[in-house]
Design an enzyme around this catalytic site. Structure first.
Site, short mmCIF file in Angstrom:
data_model
loop_
_atom_site.label_atom_id
_atom_site.label_comp_id
_atom_site.label_asym_id
_atom_site.label_seq_id
_atom_site.Cartn_x
_atom_site.Cartn_y
_atom_site.Cartn_z
N LYS A 192 88.43 40.84 54.41
CA LYS A 192 87.91 42.04 53.36
C LYS A 192 86.75 41.62 52.28
O LYS A 192 86.43 40.44 52.36
CB LYS A 192 89.07 42.82 52.60
CG LYS A 192 89.93 43.38 53.68
CD LYS A 192 89.56 44.48 54.50
CE LYS A 192 90.81 45.50 55.03
NZ LYS A 192 91.76 44.52 55.92
N LEU A 193 86.43 42.55 51.62
CA LEU A 193 85.45 42.22 50.64
C LEU A 193 85.57 41.02 49.58
O LEU A 193 84.76 40.37 49.51
CB LEU A 193 84.94 43.62 49.73
CG LEU A 193 84.04 44.61 50.42
CD1 LEU A 193 82.87 44.20 50.97
CD2 LEU A 193 84.97 45.29 51.68
#
Length: 396
Positions: free
Chosen positions: A195-196
């Site tokens: 994810k980010l």
């Protein structure tokens, strides 16, 4: 024409390039080490610091961090009061956790089809699925692109529904110039390594509601509280009560230290993701056999994943052969996602093929290409070269 690696030719890359990967540097490692040398390993001061940092970043009043994104969705559904007999409208184009969380609370997921351009849930489809049993909507920001939140809020307000935004892909993304994370009743983010940002495993729910915040805080720790103002009794300073059937969903302090350190770099991470997406878009713009991602004017995605769609009518093979050929070139492609209701578990619950035609059509032709901040320009060029090599070979 170069011989494809799957048929014995030389691969574009000598080493395998995964579709996603965490970006961890020495400052992240040191942050974790410092906590490991301190007094707290489980819930400690860094949990609160991390929560405050995320809440401030997205513009929300409160945040509750938990052990993973699925736990965050479960917690949000509990706080929303989802129970037996309730229906919750969800997107089929997502990881199974989005609708599983509804099932955990005894509710029934109702799948509304996606917009064929954005791949997000179609607001018109949401309204068509509402019944007197509908309690909430869980729209998903697919790939990082924001859903049309104003339109969804209009629908929610009209029918008195709760919005739980599944923004697992969208930390740092924007909707009409504002960070995703403060518009819905509750917004969930994930911190899985691809994810980010990452905490290893982890999730969080942001909200502007003090009532929902307090309910989630109790739920993540067995349903137990020490808050004097809400105790039914008070036997002394040691006293605590279990008020709900909660879960042990707590995030550790050393994970929170990693997350706090990662938050210091999130804008750099997103900037690089956007650079890579532009390189992909520019490189593929004249390749008529594939469709690159469309982004609505109201969205500014942080780009968790980059999904292309092949046009099988212009190729001699299906997505399966394209996928296998790219893997053989050492390009770590993936597919996100099989529409949730097509999983055997959901089929056994009575969901049938044909429920969401747009999602099913997309699934047949979609491929996720590698995208993560530490990719070099050479890595990106390798992906582009491999895609063009494979498409050239299979072009009609």
């Amino acid at each position: 024409m170069d011989k494809l690696a799957i048929f014995g030719g030389k691969p574009i890359r000598d080493t395998y390039l995964s579709y996603g990967k965490q970006t961890v540097d020495e400052s992240d490692i040191q942050a974790v080490v410092d906590v490991l040398k301190g007094d707290y390993l489980t819930t400690g001061p860094f949990v609160k610091e991390f929560e405050n940092k995320v809440a401030s970043y997205v513009g929300a009043k409160y945040a509750v961090a938990v052990s993973n994104g699925t736990a965050a969705l479960h917690m949000a559904c509990f706080a929303a009061g989802i129970k037996d007999g309730d229906e919750v409208i969800v997107s089929p184009m997502t990881f199974a956790a989005s609708s599983n969380a509804v099932l955990y609370c005894g509710g029934t997921p109702v799948f509304a089809d996606i917009d064929p351009m954005t791949y997000n849930i179609d607001p018109d489809g949401i309204e068509a699925k509402i019944t007197n049993k509908t309690k909430a909507i869980i729209p998903v920001d697919f790939s990082g692109q924001s859903v049309d939140m104003d339109r969804i809020k209009e629908i929610a307000d009209k029918y008195n529904l709760i919005i739980i935004e599944d923004a697992a892909h969208a930390l740092g993304s924007e909707y009409k110039g504002t960070k995703v994370g403060s518009k819905a009743d509750m917004v969930e983010f994930s911190f899985h390594p691809v994810k980010l940002i990452t905490t290893g495993e982890g999730g969080i729910v942001t909200t502007n509601s003090e009532k929902l915040y307090k309910k989630m805080m109790i739920f993540r720790s067995h349903g137990i509280t020490r808050e004097k103002e809400i105790l039914n009794e008070n036997h002394g300073p040691w006293y605590y009560e279990q008020q709900y059937l909660g879960y042990n969903y707590r995030l550790t302090d050393f994970q929170s230290a990693l997350g706090t350190s990662q938050m210091n770099k999130i804008e750099d991470f997103i900037s690089r993701r956007r650079e890579i997406v532009k390189l992909y878009n520019d490189s593929f713009k004249d390749l008529k056999e594939i469709v690159t991602p469309f982004e609505a004017e109201y969205s500014n995605s942080g780009w968790h994943i980059y999904v292309i769609k092949i046009k099988p009518e212009l190729l001699t093979v299906t997505r399966k052969e394209i996928f296998e050929a790219l893997q053989a070139e050492n390009i770590g492609v993936n597919v996100h996602y099989l529409p949730v209701y097509l999983h055997p578990y959901y089929r056994n619950l009575g969901y049938e093929k044909g429920l969401c035609p747009n999602a099913e059509e997309l699934y047949k032709n979609m491929i996720t290409l590698p995208l993560f901040p530490s990719m070099s320009d050479k890595d990106v060029n390798d992906v582009v070269t491999a895609v063009k090599k494979v498409i050239d070979y299979y072009r009609k």
